[in-house]
Design a protein around this motif. Sequence first.
Motif, short mmCIF file in Angstrom:
data_model
loop_
_atom_site.label_atom_id
_atom_site.label_comp_id
_atom_site.label_asym_id
_atom_site.label_seq_id
_atom_site.Cartn_x
_atom_site.Cartn_y
_atom_site.Cartn_z
N GLY A 63 37.19 32.69 94.35
CA GLY A 63 36.06 33.31 93.68
C GLY A 63 35.96 34.80 93.94
O GLY A 63 35.61 35.58 93.04
N ILE A 64 36.28 35.21 95.16
CA ILE A 64 36.23 36.64 95.50
C ILE A 64 37.26 37.42 94.70
O ILE A 64 36.95 38.48 94.12
N ILE A 65 38.48 36.91 94.65
CA ILE A 65 39.51 37.61 93.88
C ILE A 65 39.16 37.60 92.39
O ILE A 65 39.37 38.59 91.69
N ALA A 66 38.59 36.49 91.90
CA ALA A 66 38.17 36.43 90.50
C ALA A 66 37.10 37.49 90.20
O ALA A 66 37.12 38.11 89.13
N SER A 67 36.18 37.72 91.14
CA SER A 67 35.15 38.76 90.94
C SER A 67 35.78 40.14 90.87
O SER A 67 35.34 41.00 90.08
N ASN A 68 36.80 40.37 91.68
CA ASN A 68 37.49 41.66 91.62
C ASN A 68 38.24 41.81 90.30
O ASN A 68 38.23 42.90 89.69
N ARG A 69 38.88 40.76 89.85
CA ARG A 69 39.55 40.84 88.55
C ARG A 69 38.53 41.07 87.42
O ARG A 69 38.84 41.73 86.42
N GLN A 70 37.33 40.55 87.60
CA GLN A 70 36.31 40.71 86.56
C GLN A 70 35.97 42.17 86.35
O GLN A 70 35.88 42.65 85.21
N TRP A 71 35.77 42.92 87.44
CA TRP A 71 35.43 44.33 87.22
C TRP A 71 36.66 45.15 86.85
O TRP A 71 36.56 46.10 86.06
N LEU A 72 37.82 44.76 87.35
CA LEU A 72 39.03 45.45 86.93
C LEU A 72 39.30 45.25 85.44
O LEU A 72 39.85 46.12 84.77
N SER A 73 38.87 44.09 84.89
CA SER A 73 39.12 43.80 83.47
C SER A 73 38.39 44.76 82.55
O SER A 73 38.74 44.87 81.37
N SER A 99 45.84 51.36 82.70
CA SER A 99 46.41 52.32 83.65
C SER A 99 45.55 52.45 84.90
O SER A 99 46.08 52.59 86.01
N VAL A 100 44.22 52.39 84.74
CA VAL A 100 43.32 52.51 85.89
C VAL A 100 43.31 51.21 86.68
O VAL A 100 43.37 51.20 87.91
N ALA A 101 43.23 50.09 85.97
CA ALA A 101 43.22 48.78 86.64
C ALA A 101 44.48 48.57 87.46
O ALA A 101 44.42 48.04 88.58
N GLU A 102 45.62 48.98 86.94
CA GLU A 102 46.88 48.82 87.67
C GLU A 102 46.88 49.61 88.97
O GLU A 102 47.34 49.13 90.00
N LYS A 103 46.36 50.83 88.91
CA LYS A 103 46.33 51.65 90.13
C LYS A 103 45.53 50.96 91.23
O LYS A 103 45.97 50.84 92.38
N ILE A 104 44.33 50.51 90.89
CA ILE A 104 43.43 49.96 91.89
C ILE A 104 43.89 48.58 92.34
O ILE A 104 43.74 48.21 93.51
N HIS A 107 45.20 52.94 75.27
CA HIS A 107 45.14 53.30 76.69
C HIS A 107 43.71 53.29 77.21
O HIS A 107 43.47 53.02 78.37
N ASP A 108 42.75 53.62 76.35
CA ASP A 108 41.36 53.68 76.75
C ASP A 108 40.68 52.32 76.66
O ASP A 108 39.61 52.13 77.22
N HIS A 109 41.28 51.39 75.96
CA HIS A 109 40.68 50.07 75.75
C HIS A 109 40.74 49.27 77.05
O HIS A 109 41.75 49.29 77.75
N PRO A 110 39.67 48.55 77.40
CA PRO A 110 39.70 47.73 78.63
C PRO A 110 40.85 46.73 78.60
O PRO A 110 41.17 46.16 77.56
N ILE A 111 41.41 46.49 79.76
CA ILE A 111 42.54 45.57 79.85
C ILE A 111 42.12 44.13 79.54
O ILE A 111 42.92 43.33 79.07
N GLY A 112 40.88 43.77 79.80
CA GLY A 112 40.37 42.46 79.44
C GLY A 112 41.11 41.33 80.14
O GLY A 112 41.45 41.41 81.32
#
Length: 300
Positions: A259-269, A274-279, A30-35
């Motif tokens: 590219g903009i959406i890819a940048s957002n996925r990059q920081w969400l990764s 659980s946190v990435a899904e919320k945001i 759960h704590d591991h980054p979603i990557g």
Amino acid sequence: MLKSYLTPLLKVALASWAMLLPSVAIADSHDHPIGDAVSELPIFDAHIHYKEPAWEPYPVESVIRLMDNTGVAMGLVSSTPDEGTIMLWEHAPNRVVPELRPYHGNAGSSNWTEFPEMQQYLEGRLHAHPHEGIGEFHIRNRKMWDEDLFRSIIEMAKNLDLFLHVHSDAEPIRWLYDLDPDVKIIWAHAGLGEPASEVYRLMSQYPELVADTSLREHAILGYGDNLDPEWKKIVFDFQDRLMVGSDTWVNGQWDNYEGIIASNRQWLSKLPRSVAEKIAYKNAERLFGRDISMELIGTK
């Protein structure tokens, strides 16, 4: 005797440890980054504009195609003028959450509060179409703090259970909450010009304040392999009140939408799933009462 005494205790201890191992493994996962699995998440783009200069080069079909190509299942859309939002919503009602931007004709970001018929314009558009927010609008300076107008806007929003989507620094947000502590606000760009410390302070001060992070993706990413430390604290502490966004305010943003959406996925990764899904989408599901999934991709 010592050996015969310790053996049962060791067996009990080992059995207890074995029972704990699965839960420890689950906690670690759960704590591991979603990557790379972040690509599986649908995105709710909480800051889309479909302004008149985009209508010809980016007809409605192409906008939805861009959303499909990037895994953007749904978006919060406002436009200058509002007709752009309605065109996009009528083309793909299952993919668009419309909100009403005040800008039209000669009323723009720096002077819209000065127009004497603004209240009537907003009331008329809200009556004619199913908007779910008022904004995104700018409050650039104190000259725009028209208390009578904003009290009427807040009343409209509360009567229809709408958000105000506000582009401003921190002080106008405090002023709006002073006018009515129950107003529902999405803080556009999480303040944009405000430092992360002020973003944290305001989000802490107002526990119902929601923010979109459009144009903040590079600040959040920071440098190297880790998120910027101040933004990481904001993201984790306010994970239930953040949404990503693109801010297609000029056609260049549409040109670079992937590219903009890819940048957002990059920081969400870099976040736990659980946190990435919320945001990425779950906060929007809760705030707007929608079911958001990848099954929406390819549909209207």
